[in-house]
Design a protein around this motif. Structure first.
Motif, mmCIF file in Angstrom:
data_model
loop_
_atom_site.group_PDB
_atom_site.id
_atom_site.type_symbol
_atom_site.label_atom_id
_atom_site.label_comp_id
_atom_site.label_asym_id
_atom_site.label_seq_id
_atom_site.Cartn_x
_atom_site.Cartn_y
_atom_site.Cartn_z
ATOM 1 N N HIS A 108 9.296 7.379 -12.638
ATOM 2 C CA HIS A 108 10.627 6.815 -12.840
ATOM 3 C C HIS A 108 11.177 6.032 -11.646
ATOM 4 C CE1 HIS A 108 10.634 10.139 -15.889
ATOM 5 N NE2 HIS A 108 11.122 9.160 -16.612
ATOM 6 N N SER A 109 10.615 6.214 -10.477
ATOM 7 C CA SER A 109 11.185 5.571 -9.291
ATOM 8 C C SER A 109 10.962 4.055 -9.301
ATOM 9 C CB SER A 109 10.549 6.161 -8.022
ATOM 10 O OG SER A 109 11.023 5.477 -6.877
ATOM 11 N N LYS A 110 11.997 3.334 -8.897
ATOM 12 C CA LYS A 110 11.889 1.876 -8.794
ATOM 13 C C LYS A 110 11.435 1.441 -7.407
ATOM 14 C CE LYS A 110 15.401 1.009 -12.318
ATOM 15 N NZ LYS A 110 16.719 0.375 -12.615
ATOM 16 N N ILE A 111 11.369 2.366 -6.466
ATOM 17 C CA ILE A 111 10.908 2.051 -5.116
ATOM 18 C C ILE A 111 9.569 2.752 -4.877
ATOM 19 C CG2 ILE A 111 13.260 1.736 -4.254
ATOM 20 C CD1 ILE A 111 13.014 4.489 -2.930
ATOM 21 N N PRO A 112 8.810 2.317 -3.874
ATOM 22 C CA PRO A 112 7.503 2.941 -3.619
ATOM 23 C C PRO A 112 7.619 4.432 -3.333
ATOM 24 C CG PRO A 112 7.696 0.874 -2.427
ATOM 25 C CD PRO A 112 9.061 1.166 -2.996
ATOM 26 N N VAL A 113 6.605 5.171 -3.793
ATOM 27 C CA VAL A 113 6.540 6.615 -3.570
ATOM 28 C C VAL A 113 5.219 6.943 -2.877
ATOM 29 C CG1 VAL A 113 6.551 8.908 -4.632
ATOM 30 C CG2 VAL A 113 7.897 7.050 -5.653
ATOM 31 N N LEU A 114 5.310 7.580 -1.721
ATOM 32 C CA LEU A 114 4.137 8.019 -0.981
ATOM 33 C C LEU A 114 3.956 9.511 -1.228
ATOM 34 C CD1 LEU A 114 1.854 7.659 1.126
ATOM 35 C CD2 LEU A 114 3.585 8.036 2.909
ATOM 36 N N VAL A 115 2.787 9.872 -1.761
ATOM 37 C CA VAL A 115 2.504 11.269 -2.098
ATOM 38 C C VAL A 115 1.481 11.819 -1.108
ATOM 39 C CG1 VAL A 115 1.707 12.858 -3.879
ATOM 40 C CG2 VAL A 115 2.926 10.767 -4.528
ATOM 41 N N ILE A 116 1.891 12.836 -0.366
ATOM 42 C CA ILE A 116 1.016 13.480 0.618
ATOM 43 C C ILE A 116 0.495 14.775 0.013
ATOM 44 C CG2 ILE A 116 0.839 14.419 2.945
ATOM 45 C CD1 ILE A 116 1.448 11.442 2.905
ATOM 46 N N LYS A 117 -0.813 14.941 0.012
ATOM 47 C CA LYS A 117 -1.416 16.109 -0.622
ATOM 48 C C LYS A 117 -1.477 17.300 0.333
ATOM 49 C CE LYS A 117 -2.110 15.529 -4.226
ATOM 50 N NZ LYS A 117 -3.050 15.081 -5.232
ATOM 51 N N SER B 295 -3.707 -8.710 -11.911
ATOM 52 C CA SER B 295 -3.012 -9.612 -12.825
ATOM 53 C C SER B 295 -1.766 -10.164 -12.140
ATOM 54 C CB SER B 295 -2.620 -8.854 -14.099
ATOM 55 O OG SER B 295 -1.785 -7.758 -13.774
ATOM 56 N N LYS B 296 -1.122 -11.130 -12.766
ATOM 57 C CA LYS B 296 0.066 -11.761 -12.182
ATOM 58 C C LYS B 296 1.183 -10.751 -11.947
ATOM 59 C CE LYS B 296 -0.607 -16.483 -13.906
ATOM 60 N NZ LYS B 296 -0.045 -17.572 -14.751
ATOM 61 N N GLU B 297 1.325 -9.770 -12.830
ATOM 62 C CA GLU B 297 2.417 -8.811 -12.690
ATOM 63 C C GLU B 297 2.238 -7.900 -11.474
ATOM 64 O OE1 GLU B 297 2.735 -6.325 -16.107
ATOM 65 O OE2 GLU B 297 0.676 -5.594 -15.968
ATOM 66 N N ALA B 298 1.041 -7.887 -10.908
ATOM 67 C CA ALA B 298 0.784 -7.058 -9.726
ATOM 68 C C ALA B 298 1.175 -7.754 -8.429
ATOM 69 C CB ALA B 298 -0.687 -6.657 -9.674
ATOM 70 N N ARG B 299 1.570 -9.020 -8.487
ATOM 71 C CA ARG B 299 1.849 -9.767 -7.251
ATOM 72 C C ARG B 299 3.049 -9.213 -6.485
ATOM 73 N NH1 ARG B 299 1.120 -16.097 -9.238
ATOM 74 N NH2 ARG B 299 -1.132 -15.943 -9.714
ATOM 75 N N LYS B 300 4.125 -8.901 -7.194
ATOM 76 C CA LYS B 300 5.336 -8.404 -6.509
ATOM 77 C C LYS B 300 5.068 -7.071 -5.817
ATOM 78 C CE LYS B 300 10.255 -7.489 -7.238
ATOM 79 N NZ LYS B 300 11.372 -7.501 -8.228
ATOM 80 N N PRO B 301 4.504 -6.061 -6.506
ATOM 81 C CA PRO B 301 4.211 -4.805 -5.795
ATOM 82 C C PRO B 301 3.157 -4.992 -4.696
ATOM 83 C CG PRO B 301 3.387 -4.732 -8.055
ATOM 84 C CD PRO B 301 4.266 -5.926 -7.954
ATOM 85 N N MET C 65 -7.326 13.923 -3.885
ATOM 86 C CA MET C 65 -7.010 14.724 -2.706
ATOM 87 C C MET C 65 -6.481 13.867 -1.554
ATOM 88 S SD MET C 65 -7.514 17.616 -3.891
ATOM 89 C CE MET C 65 -7.101 18.493 -2.383
ATOM 90 N N LYS C 66 -6.576 12.560 -1.693
ATOM 91 C CA LYS C 66 -6.091 11.661 -0.648
ATOM 92 C C LYS C 66 -4.640 11.256 -0.943
ATOM 93 C CE LYS C 66 -10.711 9.829 0.244
ATOM 94 N NZ LYS C 66 -10.846 10.378 1.604
ATOM 95 N N PRO C 67 -3.886 10.830 0.073
ATOM 96 C CA PRO C 67 -2.521 10.356 -0.158
ATOM 97 C C PRO C 67 -2.503 9.167 -1.114
ATOM 98 C CG PRO C 67 -2.889 10.729 2.179
ATOM 99 C CD PRO C 67 -4.221 10.853 1.515
ATOM 100 N N ILE C 68 -1.455 9.108 -1.934
ATOM 101 C CA ILE C 68 -1.292 8.040 -2.918
ATOM 102 C C ILE C 68 0.018 7.301 -2.627
ATOM 103 C CG2 ILE C 68 -1.075 7.484 -5.376
ATOM 104 C CD1 ILE C 68 -3.740 8.761 -4.724
ATOM 105 N N LEU C 69 -0.036 5.977 -2.658
ATOM 106 C CA LEU C 69 1.170 5.163 -2.520
ATOM 107 C C LEU C 69 1.333 4.365 -3.800
ATOM 108 C CD1 LEU C 69 3.516 4.208 -0.753
ATOM 109 C CD2 LEU C 69 1.995 2.493 0.227
ATOM 110 N N ALA C 70 2.381 4.665 -4.567
ATOM 111 C CA ALA C 70 2.591 4.047 -5.867
ATOM 112 C C ALA C 70 3.729 3.044 -5.817
ATOM 113 C CB ALA C 70 2.886 5.116 -6.917
ATOM 114 N N PHE C 71 3.481 1.860 -6.396
ATOM 115 C CA PHE C 71 4.470 0.788 -6.449
ATOM 116 C C PHE C 71 4.776 0.491 -7.914
ATOM 117 C CE2 PHE C 71 1.965 0.240 -2.653
ATOM 118 C CZ PHE C 71 2.881 -0.073 -1.675
ATOM 119 N N LYS C 72 6.060 0.374 -8.241
ATOM 120 C CA LYS C 72 6.469 0.106 -9.610
ATOM 121 C C LYS C 72 6.315 -1.381 -9.933
ATOM 122 C CE LYS C 72 8.594 1.623 -13.406
ATOM 123 N NZ LYS C 72 9.914 2.269 -13.247
ATOM 124 N N ILE C 73 5.685 -1.662 -11.076
ATOM 125 C CA ILE C 73 5.617 -3.045 -11.548
ATOM 126 C C ILE C 73 6.916 -3.368 -12.266
ATOM 127 C CG2 ILE C 73 4.509 -4.555 -13.253
ATOM 128 C CD1 ILE C 73 1.867 -3.328 -12.533
#
Length: 203
Positions: A61-70, A88-94, A195-203
């Protein structure tokens, strides 16, 4: 807040009487936060299917990046940074947001597309897509990769392990409701299983 790793950082505490995911997202919006950092134990089996983790819900649900530390990570760094995408083109902004993060850590970027039996593209077609995508950005410390696996989630995890990645970056559509149930979200699955940290960006 006397920890050495917080030296020079202004720290503010607050208590929210809400569900964890709602409280974190509301607080990040109210305070104009740039990045949410979450810890995660991961979930699996029926717990994952029926409930999911608080971290997974925040990624969704977050509109900003989320860094997940395991759990168990002693020290965070992002020297080897995998960014998995269909480019794809929609991935350019994130992707632009991801580049800002990578520059802070002077990361080497490993840009990877995962090919699976259900989403097969020829090497030539995949290379053209990645080359056209990269042409829109000023990149220097990076390499491109095509990795074959049984599914995208396994491909990302196995590729990240093969190059000893410190961090995995992903875009998420933030699907909810039935769309999430039927289609899922690779970023959210990785939050639970990698098991590694994940950084998720919202499209």
């Amino acid at each position: 807040m006397d920890s050495k790793f917080l030296k020079g950082i202004d720290v503010f505490e607050s208590i929210e009487f809400k569900k964890v995911d709602e409280g974190v997202i509301d607080a990040s919006t109210k305070n104009n936060v740039d990045l949410i950092i979450m810890g995660s134990h991961g979930t699996s089996g029926f717990n994952e299917l029926l409930v999911g983790s608080n971290t997974e819900k925040i990624v969704r649900h977050s509109k900003i990046p989320v860094l997940v530390i395991k759990k168990g990570l002693k020290e965070f760094n992002a020297n080897n940074f995998v960014f998995a995408s269909d480019f794809s083109k929609e991935a350019r902004k994130p992707f632009r947001k991801m580049l800002e993060f990578a520059k802070l850590f002077n990361s080497k970027l490993f840009l990877v597309t995962i090919c699976t039996p259900s989403s097969f593209k020829t090497t030539m077609a995949t290379e053209n897509i990645m080359d056209n995508f990269i042409a829109n950005f000023d990149l220097d410390n990076y390499s491109t990769h095509i990795y074959n696996d049984t599914n995208i989630e396994n491909g990302i995890i196995n590729f990240a392990n093969s190059i000893n990645a410190d961090l995995i970056g992903m875009c998420t559509h933030g699907r909810t409701g039935l769309a999430h149930f039927y289609n899922g979200s690779i970023s959210e699955d990785l939050v639970n299983h990698a098991m590694k940290p994940i950084l998720a960006f919202k499209i």
